[in-house]
Design an enzyme around this catalytic site. Structure first.
Site, PDB file in Angstrom:
ATOM      1  N   ASP A  68      -1.238  -1.019   1.773  1.00  0.00           N
ATOM      2  CA  ASP A  68      -1.283  -2.286   1.643  1.00  0.00           C
ATOM      3  C   ASP A  68      -1.309  -1.944  -0.319  1.00  0.00           C
ATOM      4  O   ASP A  68      -2.053  -0.813  -0.262  1.00  0.00           O
ATOM      5  CB  ASP A  68      -2.994  -3.164   1.528  1.00  0.00           C
ATOM      6  N   GLU A 134      -7.093  -0.234   2.612  1.00  0.00           N
ATOM      7  CA  GLU A 134      -7.779   0.697   2.341  1.00  0.00           C
ATOM      8  C   GLU A 134      -7.809  -0.052   0.647  1.00  0.00           C
ATOM      9  O   GLU A 134      -9.718   0.277  -0.036  1.00  0.00           O
ATOM     10  CB  GLU A 134      -7.475   1.953   1.797  1.00  0.00           C
TER      11      GLU A 134
END
Length: 375
Positions: A68, A134
């Site tokens: 991400d 994250e």
């Protein structure tokens, strides 16, 4: 075009704004399964993750990372579209280039080259621990994978692909991180007219001396590996918006970045003692994002330093500076943890980029570490 550059470009094209993976993980798993990895997709809540292993026995070296990326910000301010990888003046531009799709590509290609040269590792195993949570709240990602692994497998060594370098590739590796302890403090007063302060109680005035004392406090002096613990206020919110109203309460958000000299409980106790001394009514909500961790020495630090020296001819600096990383969830399992990745100067910025000529050297570093610890 190098294999690492090619895969980095493919990953950047996938618009994986947190917590979306957008196909990055299936692409990685396809490449890893082709050389013998056993891949296990793991979805927790709205987050895609996967765990993959390669090899039969021996110490486990894990590559950890995230697919991400943070939002792009105003697209019109980018010199080129953020999800259209663009090469310009020796740099590759795109959201996630440095944080951390270049590292992911280098990890995969390094394993492919080990497979081509040596076959399956004989003296150890290699794993991937990958999340798409994250950059977001980080509650359904690495921490959940670590919980899932409990009793199934044990990570001995972990390389987190965060952009650790400062000026040139490999000049800095992170062998630890400070802890992060946040809090929301609500100081309660009595709302009233600003012209009649004797009929009200101003919570901003009540809080100010306590905040000044907290900011001036010496929490510790750090140690050989960590700077001194810091206290910082990030937000203060109070008032109705009117200029003639004393607010009824004020909210203060603050954070400690702390060393191994203190525990989170010690910080809480000392903070509350200072607040209590100022004798006002308050509520305090704590949030521990991560404990400090340190890999001061051992096989992983030695192998990483040796690989960087072999590729660049220079010795890296070991550092614990900077923010938190998902290493904070892996280190408590007993694993040795380091962070090694590209230069971090443009991460989360408009026109994020990575040096194209750093991609092959980063791949070579990862490849040498794999060979050192597992082949």
């Amino acid at each position: 075009m190098s294999a690492t550059l090619d895969l980095t470009r493919q990953l950047i094209e996938l618009q994986s704004v947190t917590p979306e993976d957008a196909g990055c993980q299936p692409l990685m798993m396809q490449r890893l399964e082709a050389i013998g990895f056993e891949c296990t997709p793991l979805r927790f809540g709205d987050v895609d993750n996967f765990w993959a292993t390669w090899g039969e026995s021996g110490p486990l070296l894990c590559f950890a990372g995230h697919t991400d990326v943070v939002p792009t910000g105003p697209v019109e301010k980018w010199q080129s579209p953020p999800f259209a990888p663009t090469e310009r003046d020796g740099m590759l531009y795109g959201r996630g280039t440095a944080d951390m799709k270049a590292s992911l590509a280098a990890m995969v290609v390094a394993c492919e080259r080990i497979a081509a040269e040596h076959g399956t590792p004989k003296n150890g195993r290699v794993a991937f621990l990958i999340t798409s949570d994250e950059e977001g709240p980080a509650i359904n990602g690495t921490v959940k994978i670590v919980e899932w692994l409990d009793g199934k497998d044990t990570i001995d060594y972990c390389i987190v692909g965060e952009p650790s370098s400062t000026d040139t590739l490999g000049d800095v590796i992170k062998n630890g991180r400070r802890g992060s302890l946040g809090a929301v403090l609500t100081v309660k007063g009595i709302q009233g007219h600003i012209a009649y302060p004797h009929l009200a109680k101003n919570p901003i005035h009540l809080a100010a001396p306590a905040l000044a004392e907290l900011a001036a406090e010496t929490w510790d002096n750090g140690n050989d590996f960590f700077p001194a613990t810091s206290f910082q206020v990030s937000n203060i919110n109070g008032g109705t918006g009117a200029t003639n109203v004393i607010p009824g309460e004020v909210e203060v958000v603050f954070n400690f970045r702390f060393s191994t000299e203190l525990t989170a409980d010690e910080l809480k106790t000392r903070t509350e003692a200072i607040l209590d001394k100022h004798d006002f009514d308050y509520d305090l909500i704590w949030n521990l994002s991560g404990e400090p961790f340190l890999t001061a020495e051992g096989n992983l630090v030695e192998a990483t330093v040796k690989a960087i020296e072999s590729v660049t001819g220079t010795k890296p600096v070991l550092s614990t500076a900077g923010g938190t990383s998902d290493g904070r969830f892996i280190a408590p399992t007993g694993a040795q943890v380091v962070e090694l990745g590209p230069v971090n100067a443009t991460i989360h910025k408009i026109d994020e980029c990575v040096a194209i000529d750093a991609l092959e050297p980063l791949t070579a570093m990862y490849q040498e570490i794999i060979a050192d610890l597992t082949v």
